[in-house]
Design an enzyme around this catalytic site. Structure first.
Site, PDB file in Angstrom:
ATOM      1  N   GLU A 257       0.880  -1.179   0.000  1.00 38.41           N
ATOM      2  CA  GLU A 257       0.000   0.000   0.000  1.00 38.41           C
ATOM      3  C   GLU A 257       0.909   1.219   0.000  1.00 38.41           C
ATOM      4  O   GLU A 257       1.644   1.448   0.966  1.00 38.41           O
ATOM      5  CB  GLU A 257      -0.925  -0.006   1.215  1.00 38.41           C
ATOM      6  N   CYS A 291      -2.038   9.307   3.772  1.00 43.54           N
ATOM      7  CA  CYS A 291      -1.870   8.847   2.378  1.00 43.54           C
ATOM      8  C   CYS A 291      -3.120   9.154   1.555  1.00 43.54           C
ATOM      9  O   CYS A 291      -3.048   9.286   0.344  1.00 43.54           O
ATOM     10  CB  CYS A 291      -1.573   7.360   2.356  1.00 43.54           C
TER      11      CYS A 291
END
Ligand code: NAD
Length: 496
Positions: A257, A291
């Site tokens: 990720e 993020c």
């Protein structure tokens, strides 16, 4: 027995095979409080020999742990949740001291971490096998799901508690053992803290092992360790690509990720109050160091001026300063290099023709030398090529880009290598859904903002934002494997 979890505890030990041990060479790393710039703790700087010891312990413990009954594995994760609840005030404080998390960031971290642990606690009972009919007469096909073995977890500093939790808890629940390597900026809340919390559970020694140290020194030996079966990595795209390569060479599953450059599209008919609430939250919460923060605001030209004006007003209303103050909205950036990089993005964006509406500067704090707090920043007249827009700026910065029609908005949103999250605001849900479907991103939210994570809903980045998925069955499949067992119940025709 419960631990006392404060920054003044002794954190200078690795957690291997259920023991707190010194690093082989006894070197340590300093942990700095980003609000005060003072060193508040020391943690070990592990060596390759420490890394080997962690994997040795993980391998030795895994088989027996994987054989424990589902209810026993579930109980351990439930005990972990109780430990998090019991220590929640101390953990919020640790997050403030270690990563400059505001109160909102700290409490959100606790909530999301226990959402992930709660989901993980259901996995042991959901690891079901399958039965598949056979084309061979008299054959029965069974598919049995079991743990992969040793799961390596490498986590970032920005939301350390829940980003470590989302991999550690499901991996352990599914019967794997774990080697956890947190970031050097969050070795406690992303790493060593888990040792203390699991000590309050019935987890057998060796199932969780924690090594702290610089990625540049021990990262490669972790990512390429021959005893690792899965490498679950959350972090930047650049490091992630390198780590995935090392994991792949070793035939460990890379679960990645990575970074994002998330678009927030506001159409002409959007509810502007709602859009601005969402925009302010997702640009500035945790100083924009998420993020899935908004990286780019893409706003219809008819409402552009009003949007910029009102976003600027809201940015100026936010309270900046030390994360230790309970009313602070925007606290410090994690470190100098991160702060300076984002200020350079702002500067070069202005040089390229954008207008600085507010912010773009360091906020000084009394008694702090070289403050890490950056004022919430709004930039208008931005184009997608400018550096605050085309890079993952990871700061409290809101570049606002105008568009004239929906096709153009989608084109701007997709003009990035990343594909993590995004959001679209429109009164007409059909238009919103159409835009959402055309946005090339793993997650997208309508009439909301991009910062969403629900542990039972798959979360994935596409393109340069990742490979594989977290959460629920999607992650379960990455940390488990199915074994085909067939039974030939009647003699089979083997004629050649
Ligand atoms: P980073 O890539 O610098 O570091 C991540 C981790 O990798 C750290 O633990 C670091 O020590 C380790 N590391 C560094 N070099 C290594 C090597 N050679 N081998 C193995 N490990 C190594 O990222 P960061 O600065 O800690 O975090 C910010 C980044 O993470 C941003 O790009 C952000 O978008 C991304 N992120 C993504 C998600 C997501 O779910 N997609 C969530 C949070 C953060």
């Amino acid at each position: 027995m419960t631990n006392d979890l404060t920054i003044d505890d002794d954190w200078n030990a690795l957690y291997i095979d259920g023991d707190w041990v010194s690093s082989e060479e006894g070197e340590s790393l300093a942990v700095e409080d980003p609000s005060t710039r003072e060193v508040v703790a020391e943690v070990p700087s592990a060596t390759e020999a420490d890394v080997d010891a962690a994997y040795e312990s993980a391998v030795a413990a895994q088989e027996k742990w994987g054989e424990q009954l589902p209810a026993q594995r579930q109980a351990v994760i439930q005990q972990l949740m109780e430990a998090v609840d019991e220590h929640s005030d101390e953990i919020v404080e640790l997050l403030t001291e270690e990563v400059g998390g505001t109160h909102v960031m700290g409490h959100t971290s606790i909530h999301i971490a226990n959402d992930h642990a709660g989901e993980a606690a259901t996995l042991p009972r959901r690891m079901k096998g399958e039965h598949a009919d056979s084309n061979i007469p008299g054959k029965e096909n069974l598919l049995k799901r079991g743990p992969k073995g040793v799961v390596t977890v490498i986590s970032p500093w920005n939301f350390p508690l829940n980003l470590s939790m989302r991999a550690v808890a499901p991996a352990i629940a599914a019967g794997n053992s774990v080697v956890l390597k947190p970031s050097t900026n969050s070795p406690i809340t992303g790493g060593l803290l888990f040792g203390k919390l699991f000590e309050e559970t019935d987890l057998p020694d060796g199932v969780l092992n924690i090594v702290t140290g610089r990625g540049s020194e021990i990262g490669d030996s972790i990512a390429s360790h021959p005893e690792s079966d899965v490498v679950s990595f959350t972090g930047s795209t650049e490091v992630g690509q390198h780590v995935a390569g090392l994991a792949g060479e070793n035939l460990a599953v890379p679960a990645m990720e990575l970074g994002g450059n998330n678009a927030f599209i506001v159409t002409r008919d959007a509810d502007l109050d709602n859009a601005l609430d969402a925009a302010t939250f997702a640009s500035f919460v945790h100083q924009g160091q998420v993020c899935i923060s908004i990286n780019r605001h893409i706003v219809h030209e008819d409402i552009y001026d009003e949007y910029v004006e009102r976003l600027t007003e809201r940015a100026e209303e936010l309270i900046t300063g030390s994360a230790h103050k309970p009313d602070t909205d925007v606290g410090p950036i994690i470190d100098e290099s991160q702060r300076d990089e984002m200020l350079e993005y702002v500067e070069s964006t202005i040089e390229a023709g954008a207008t600085l509406e507010t912010g773009g500067e360091i906020v000084n704090i009394d008694d702090v030398d070289d403050s890490l707090v950056v004022a919430p920043t709004v930039l208008s007249d931005v184009t997608n090529e400018m550096s605050a827009a085309c890079n993952e700026h990871f700061g409290p910065i809101a570049p606002v880009i105008p568009f004239s029609d929906v096709d153009e908005a989608v084109e701007i949103a997709n003009d990035t290598e990343y594909g993590l999250s995004g959001a679209v605001h429109a009164d007409d849900l059909a238009v919103a859904k159409d835009i959402a479907e055309r946005m090339e991103t793993g997650n997208v939210h309508i009439n909301d903002q991009p910062i969403n994570d629900e542990a039972h809903v798959p979360f994935s980045g596409i393109g340069a934002s990742g490979m594989g998925s977290y959460n629920s069955d999607a992650f379960l499949h990455e940390i488990t494997e199915t074994k085909w067992i067939s039974i030939q119940h009647e003699p089979r025709d083997y004629s050649l």
